[in-house]
Design a protein around this motif. Sequence first.
Motif, PDB file in Angstrom:
ATOM      1  N   VAL A   6      71.894  63.004  24.650  1.00  0.00           N
ATOM      2  CA  VAL A   6      73.107  62.941  25.460  1.00  0.00           C
ATOM      3  C   VAL A   6      72.744  63.049  26.940  1.00  0.00           C
ATOM      4  N   ILE A   7      71.882  63.961  27.288  1.00  0.00           N
ATOM      5  CA  ILE A   7      71.469  64.139  28.681  1.00  0.00           C
ATOM      6  C   ILE A   7      70.721  62.904  29.171  1.00  0.00           C
ATOM      7  N   ALA A   8      69.896  62.296  28.317  1.00  0.00           N
ATOM      8  CA  ALA A   8      69.153  61.090  28.699  1.00  0.00           C
ATOM      9  C   ALA A   8      70.108  59.927  28.980  1.00  0.00           C
ATOM     10  N   VAL A   9      71.154  59.762  28.163  1.00  0.00           N
ATOM     11  CA  VAL A   9      72.138  58.689  28.368  1.00  0.00           C
ATOM     12  C   VAL A   9      72.907  58.926  29.662  1.00  0.00           C
ATOM     13  N   LEU A  10      73.330  60.156  29.905  1.00  0.00           N
ATOM     14  CA  LEU A  10      74.042  60.462  31.144  1.00  0.00           C
ATOM     15  C   LEU A  10      73.152  60.239  32.371  1.00  0.00           C
ATOM     16  N   ALA A  11      71.891  60.624  32.278  1.00  0.00           N
ATOM     17  CA  ALA A  11      70.955  60.431  33.391  1.00  0.00           C
ATOM     18  C   ALA A  11      70.732  58.944  33.653  1.00  0.00           C
ATOM     19  N   ALA A  12      70.615  58.144  32.594  1.00  0.00           N
ATOM     20  CA  ALA A  12      70.439  56.698  32.750  1.00  0.00           C
ATOM     21  C   ALA A  12      71.670  56.082  33.413  1.00  0.00           C
ATOM     22  N   GLY A  13      72.856  56.500  33.004  1.00  0.00           N
ATOM     23  CA  GLY A  13      74.085  55.992  33.627  1.00  0.00           C
ATOM     24  C   GLY A  13      74.151  56.345  35.097  1.00  0.00           C
ATOM     25  N   ALA A  14      73.791  57.590  35.440  1.00  0.00           N
ATOM     26  CA  ALA A  14      73.800  58.014  36.841  1.00  0.00           C
ATOM     27  C   ALA A  14      72.791  57.215  37.654  1.00  0.00           C
ATOM     28  N   LEU A  15      71.625  56.908  37.070  1.00  0.00           N
ATOM     29  CA  LEU A  15      70.601  56.135  37.754  1.00  0.00           C
ATOM     30  C   LEU A  15      71.091  54.703  38.016  1.00  0.00           C
ATOM     31  N   VAL A  16      71.697  54.085  36.996  1.00  0.00           N
ATOM     32  CA  VAL A  16      72.235  52.731  37.161  1.00  0.00           C
ATOM     33  C   VAL A  16      73.315  52.724  38.238  1.00  0.00           C
ATOM     34  N   PHE A  17      74.204  53.691  38.224  1.00  0.00           N
ATOM     35  CA  PHE A  17      75.262  53.788  39.228  1.00  0.00           C
ATOM     36  C   PHE A  17      74.657  53.935  40.625  1.00  0.00           C
ATOM     37  N   ALA A  18      73.667  54.778  40.769  1.00  0.00           N
ATOM     38  CA  ALA A  18      73.032  55.012  42.062  1.00  0.00           C
ATOM     39  C   ALA A  18      72.337  53.751  42.565  1.00  0.00           C
ATOM     40  N   LEU A  19      71.684  53.017  41.676  1.00  0.00           N
ATOM     41  CA  LEU A  19      70.992  51.800  42.093  1.00  0.00           C
ATOM     42  C   LEU A  19      71.969  50.703  42.502  1.00  0.00           C
ATOM     43  N   ARG A  20      73.082  50.612  41.832  1.00  0.00           N
ATOM     44  CA  ARG A  20      74.063  49.564  42.156  1.00  0.00           C
ATOM     45  C   ARG A  20      74.838  49.855  43.431  1.00  0.00           C
ATOM     46  N   THR A  21      75.008  51.103  43.784  1.00  0.00           N
ATOM     47  CA  THR A  21      75.811  51.435  44.958  1.00  0.00           C
ATOM     48  C   THR A  21      74.977  51.793  46.177  1.00  0.00           C
ATOM     49  N   ARG A  22      73.674  51.783  46.064  1.00  0.00           N
ATOM     50  CA  ARG A  22      72.853  52.150  47.222  1.00  0.00           C
ATOM     51  C   ARG A  22      72.895  51.025  48.254  1.00  0.00           C
ATOM     52  N   THR A  23      72.689  51.394  49.484  1.00  0.00           N
ATOM     53  CA  THR A  23      72.671  50.429  50.567  1.00  0.00           C
ATOM     54  C   THR A  23      71.238  50.218  51.015  1.00  0.00           C
ATOM     55  N   PRO A  24      70.864  48.980  51.324  1.00  0.00           N
ATOM     56  CA  PRO A  24      69.492  48.727  51.738  1.00  0.00           C
ATOM     57  C   PRO A  24      69.191  49.392  53.074  1.00  0.00           C
ATOM     58  N   GLU A  25      68.067  50.024  53.183  1.00  0.00           N
ATOM     59  CA  GLU A  25      67.588  50.661  54.409  1.00  0.00           C
ATOM     60  C   GLU A  25      68.603  51.607  55.014  1.00  0.00           C
ATOM     61  N   GLY A  26      69.429  52.198  54.188  1.00  0.00           N
ATOM     62  CA  GLY A  26      70.375  53.195  54.656  1.00  0.00           C
ATOM     63  C   GLY A  26      71.559  52.636  55.430  1.00  0.00           C
TER      64      GLY A  26
END
Length: 157
Positions: A12-32
Amino acid sequence: MIRGGWPVWVAVIAVLAAGALVFALRTRTPEGGPPFTPPQQPNTAYMNRVRSLEEVTTAADPARLANYRVELANLRVVEVAGRNFWVADEAGRRVLVVPNNPETPTEAVAQGRLVSITGAVRTPDAADLDEETAALATGQPVYLRADSIRPGAPAGA
């Protein structure tokens, strides 16, 4: 409560961590910086258009408006000279209107009547004026070349 012990909790923790990682990668902005937005192109459909007679009559240099498209409504005809006529703004400043085509119907154009025109701002030195019209345009920095003339309210209305 979930049965199965610690392996289920790890999953369960691994699935939640993977979802958070995908969310973070999709919403990050290039070079800040801010998120990517495509460059904005100007809306050329409405650039270089004159929509009020005052834009012409109050311009510091009306000749700079040459070849701008005009879309003017409810202009008062103040004088008629053959197929040509003058319209005036609220302050009484006049501009000559010249039909673009000899076939353009102008029988509804009469002194005091309201008209709407579409066309272009032109300078009197344009080669498309006949001698009579060029004489009428003498002393004016610009005139309006009308592609379309639509009658409005009759005189006195």
